[in-house]
Design a protein around this motif. Structure first.
Motif, PDB file in Angstrom:
ATOM      1  N   LEU A 212       0.846  -1.178   0.000  1.00 35.55           N
ATOM      2  CA  LEU A 212       0.000   0.000   0.000  1.00 35.55           C
ATOM      3  C   LEU A 212       0.887   1.235   0.000  1.00 35.55           C
ATOM      4  O   LEU A 212       1.792   1.362   0.827  1.00 35.55           O
ATOM      5  N   CYS A 213       0.627   2.144  -0.937  1.00 32.78           N
ATOM      6  CA  CYS A 213       1.389   3.387  -1.066  1.00 32.78           C
ATOM      7  C   CYS A 213       0.415   4.553  -0.891  1.00 32.78           C
ATOM      8  O   CYS A 213      -0.516   4.713  -1.688  1.00 32.78           O
ATOM      9  N   TYR A 214       0.652   5.359   0.129  1.00 30.59           N
ATOM     10  CA  TYR A 214      -0.278   6.445   0.440  1.00 30.59           C
ATOM     11  C   TYR A 214       0.377   7.462   1.354  1.00 30.59           C
ATOM     12  O   TYR A 214       1.473   7.257   1.862  1.00 30.59           O
ATOM     13  N   ARG A 215      -0.348   8.543   1.548  1.00 28.71           N
ATOM     14  CA  ARG A 215      -0.009   9.525   2.583  1.00 28.71           C
ATOM     15  C   ARG A 215      -1.319   9.890   3.262  1.00 28.71           C
ATOM     16  O   ARG A 215      -2.404   9.558   2.769  1.00 28.71           O
ATOM     17  N   GLN A 216      -1.229  10.582   4.367  1.00 31.46           N
ATOM     18  CA  GLN A 216      -2.437  11.024   5.049  1.00 31.46           C
ATOM     19  C   GLN A 216      -3.148  12.069   4.190  1.00 31.46           C
ATOM     20  O   GLN A 216      -2.509  12.950   3.615  1.00 31.46           O
ATOM     21  N   ALA A 217      -4.440  11.942   4.063  1.00 33.45           N
ATOM     22  CA  ALA A 217      -5.227  12.899   3.282  1.00 33.45           C
ATOM     23  C   ALA A 217      -5.412  14.190   4.073  1.00 33.45           C
ATOM     24  O   ALA A 217      -5.504  14.171   5.299  1.00 33.45           O
ATOM     25  N   ASN A 218      -5.462  15.303   3.353  1.00 30.57           N
ATOM     26  CA  ASN A 218      -5.759  16.576   3.998  1.00 30.57           C
ATOM     27  C   ASN A 218      -7.049  17.135   3.400  1.00 30.57           C
ATOM     28  O   ASN A 218      -7.619  16.566   2.475  1.00 30.57           O
ATOM     29  N   ASP A 219      -7.518  18.244   3.916  1.00 32.70           N
ATOM     30  CA  ASP A 219      -8.790  18.824   3.461  1.00 32.70           C
ATOM     31  C   ASP A 219      -8.780  19.163   1.971  1.00 32.70           C
ATOM     32  O   ASP A 219      -9.784  18.983   1.283  1.00 32.70           O
ATOM     33  N   ASP A 220      -7.652  19.647   1.454  1.00 29.27           N
ATOM     34  CA  ASP A 220      -7.568  19.999   0.040  1.00 29.27           C
ATOM     35  C   ASP A 220      -7.702  18.779  -0.872  1.00 29.27           C
ATOM     36  O   ASP A 220      -8.167  18.895  -2.006  1.00 29.27           O
ATOM     37  N   ASP A 221      -7.286  17.613  -0.379  1.00 30.40           N
ATOM     38  CA  ASP A 221      -7.389  16.384  -1.168  1.00 30.40           C
ATOM     39  C   ASP A 221      -8.835  15.961  -1.390  1.00 30.40           C
ATOM     40  O   ASP A 221      -9.143  15.234  -2.330  1.00 30.40           O
ATOM     41  N   ARG A 222      -9.713  16.385  -0.512  1.00 30.67           N
ATOM     42  CA  ARG A 222     -11.105  15.922  -0.530  1.00 30.67           C
ATOM     43  C   ARG A 222     -11.997  16.678  -1.520  1.00 30.67           C
ATOM     44  O   ARG A 222     -13.166  16.362  -1.668  1.00 30.67           O
ATOM     45  N   VAL A 223     -11.425  17.678  -2.198  1.00 26.57           N
ATOM     46  CA  VAL A 223     -12.176  18.450  -3.199  1.00 26.57           C
ATOM     47  C   VAL A 223     -11.376  18.457  -4.501  1.00 26.57           C
ATOM     48  O   VAL A 223     -10.170  18.301  -4.498  1.00 26.57           O
ATOM     49  N   GLY A 224     -12.057  18.646  -5.594  1.00 23.85           N
ATOM     50  CA  GLY A 224     -11.372  18.750  -6.874  1.00 23.85           C
ATOM     51  C   GLY A 224     -11.137  17.400  -7.538  1.00 23.85           C
ATOM     52  O   GLY A 224     -11.640  16.365  -7.096  1.00 23.85           O
ATOM     53  N   PRO A 225     -10.353  17.424  -8.603  1.00 24.18           N
ATOM     54  CA  PRO A 225     -10.197  16.230  -9.439  1.00 24.18           C
ATOM     55  C   PRO A 225      -9.499  15.052  -8.759  1.00 24.18           C
ATOM     56  O   PRO A 225      -9.688  13.910  -9.176  1.00 24.18           O
TER      57      PRO A 225
ATOM     58  N   ASN B 111      -9.085   8.077   5.519  1.00 26.98           N
ATOM     59  CA  ASN B 111      -8.185   9.188   5.841  1.00 26.98           C
ATOM     60  C   ASN B 111      -6.876   9.134   5.080  1.00 26.98           C
ATOM     61  O   ASN B 111      -5.907   9.775   5.473  1.00 26.98           O
ATOM     62  N   ILE B 112      -6.834   8.350   3.989  1.00 25.53           N
ATOM     63  CA  ILE B 112      -5.587   8.278   3.228  1.00 25.53           C
ATOM     64  C   ILE B 112      -5.782   8.812   1.818  1.00 25.53           C
ATOM     65  O   ILE B 112      -6.870   8.767   1.257  1.00 25.53           O
ATOM     66  N   TYR B 113      -4.686   9.323   1.249  1.00 27.84           N
ATOM     67  CA  TYR B 113      -4.624   9.706  -0.149  1.00 27.84           C
ATOM     68  C   TYR B 113      -3.836   8.595  -0.829  1.00 27.84           C
ATOM     69  O   TYR B 113      -2.633   8.435  -0.612  1.00 27.84           O
ATOM     70  N   LEU B 114      -4.519   7.792  -1.625  1.00 30.72           N
ATOM     71  CA  LEU B 114      -3.944   6.590  -2.223  1.00 30.72           C
ATOM     72  C   LEU B 114      -3.106   6.913  -3.449  1.00 30.72           C
ATOM     73  O   LEU B 114      -3.555   7.638  -4.339  1.00 30.72           O
ATOM     74  N   TYR B 115      -1.896   6.354  -3.472  1.00 26.00           N
ATOM     75  CA  TYR B 115      -1.079   6.373  -4.679  1.00 26.00           C
ATOM     76  C   TYR B 115      -1.253   5.038  -5.405  1.00 26.00           C
ATOM     77  O   TYR B 115      -1.594   5.020  -6.569  1.00 26.00           O
ATOM     78  N   CYS B 116      -1.002   3.931  -4.716  1.00 22.92           N
ATOM     79  CA  CYS B 116      -1.080   2.608  -5.333  1.00 22.92           C
ATOM     80  C   CYS B 116      -1.396   1.553  -4.286  1.00 22.92           C
ATOM     81  O   CYS B 116      -1.031   1.696  -3.111  1.00 22.92           O
ATOM     82  N   ALA B 117      -2.033   0.494  -4.751  1.00 23.24           N
ATOM     83  CA  ALA B 117      -2.290  -0.682  -3.914  1.00 23.24           C
ATOM     84  C   ALA B 117      -2.012  -1.908  -4.772  1.00 23.24           C
ATOM     85  O   ALA B 117      -2.446  -1.970  -5.930  1.00 23.24           O
ATOM     86  N   PHE B 118      -1.278  -2.848  -4.228  1.00 19.91           N
ATOM     87  CA  PHE B 118      -0.907  -4.057  -4.953  1.00 19.91           C
ATOM     88  C   PHE B 118      -1.292  -5.305  -4.164  1.00 19.91           C
ATOM     89  O   PHE B 118      -1.083  -5.364  -2.944  1.00 19.91           O
ATOM     90  N   ILE B 119      -1.836  -6.276  -4.858  1.00 19.40           N
ATOM     91  CA  ILE B 119      -2.020  -7.622  -4.326  1.00 19.40           C
ATOM     92  C   ILE B 119      -1.358  -8.550  -5.336  1.00 19.40           C
ATOM     93  O   ILE B 119      -1.751  -8.601  -6.500  1.00 19.40           O
ATOM     94  N   PRO B 120      -0.299  -9.269  -4.922  1.00 18.51           N
ATOM     95  CA  PRO B 120       0.389 -10.159  -5.853  1.00 18.51           C
ATOM     96  C   PRO B 120      -0.511 -11.320  -6.292  1.00 18.51           C
ATOM     97  O   PRO B 120      -1.356 -11.777  -5.516  1.00 18.51           O
ATOM     98  N   PRO B 121      -0.345 -11.793  -7.525  1.00 20.14           N
ATOM     99  CA  PRO B 121      -1.111 -12.954  -7.971  1.00 20.14           C
ATOM    100  C   PRO B 121      -0.867 -14.131  -7.042  1.00 20.14           C
ATOM    101  O   PRO B 121       0.226 -14.293  -6.499  1.00 20.14           O
ATOM    102  N   GLY B 122      -1.878 -14.937  -6.842  1.00 17.17           N
ATOM    103  CA  GLY B 122      -1.754 -16.086  -5.962  1.00 17.17           C
ATOM    104  C   GLY B 122      -2.094 -15.766  -4.528  1.00 17.17           C
ATOM    105  O   GLY B 122      -2.210 -16.656  -3.695  1.00 17.17           O
ATOM    106  N   SER B 123      -2.262 -14.492  -4.206  1.00 19.39           N
ATOM    107  CA  SER B 123      -2.612 -14.103  -2.841  1.00 19.39           C
ATOM    108  C   SER B 123      -4.102 -14.135  -2.616  1.00 19.39           C
ATOM    109  O   SER B 123      -4.568 -14.075  -1.498  1.00 19.39           O
ATOM    110  N   ILE B 124      -4.866 -14.176  -3.702  1.00 21.41           N
ATOM    111  CA  ILE B 124      -6.322 -14.150  -3.554  1.00 21.41           C
ATOM    112  C   ILE B 124      -6.845 -15.556  -3.555  1.00 21.41           C
ATOM    113  O   ILE B 124      -6.496 -16.377  -4.315  1.00 21.41           O
TER     114      ILE B 124
END
Length: 114
Positions: free
Chosen positions: A80-93, A101-114
């Motif tokens: 999981l790649c993220y930082r804490q979200a702030n108020d500005d993150d919650r509006v706009g594109p 409460n996180i601002y997501l960059y990336c999330a990975f689940i390797p094959p075979g883990s599911i």
């Protein structure tokens, strides 16, 4: 003459140059870490560094291994790649990157883990 011992690469180095589903770089510092995930009612929840579960929709998850990730016996290993979200993150594109409460960059689940 003193010879310094070789240091092992930092665990975070495996994330250098890793891109998510949208083609953007996932990490710009120490934003990424190995973690655990669980499946709840068709959704996936990831455990944050703050020991909180956050739901990430499947369309935001990359179901590929992270290059350089050492093998693990953990059948629910994820990244999981993220930082804490702030108020500005919650509006706009980029508000679609905020989950709980996180601002997501990336999330990975390797094959075979599911």
């Amino acid at each position: 003459m003193t010879i310094a011992p070789l240091s092992a690469p930092r665990a975070h180095d495996i994330y250098t140059g890793v891109h998510g589903k949208d083609g953007r770089l996932c990490c710009g510092g120490n934003d990424c870490a190995a973690t655990s995930y669980r499946e709840q009612g068709g959704a996936f929840e990831f455990l944050t560094r703050e020991s909180r579960w956050v739901s990430i929709p499947p369309e935001r998850i990359t179901f590929l291994p992270v290059p350089g990730d050492p093998p693990s016996d953990d059948s629910h290993r994820a990244h999981l790649c993220y930082r804490q979200a702030n108020d500005d993150d919650r509006v706009g594109p980029y508000s679609t990157n905020v989950f709980d409460n996180i601002y997501l960059y990336c999330a990975f689940i390797p094959p075979g883990s599911i």
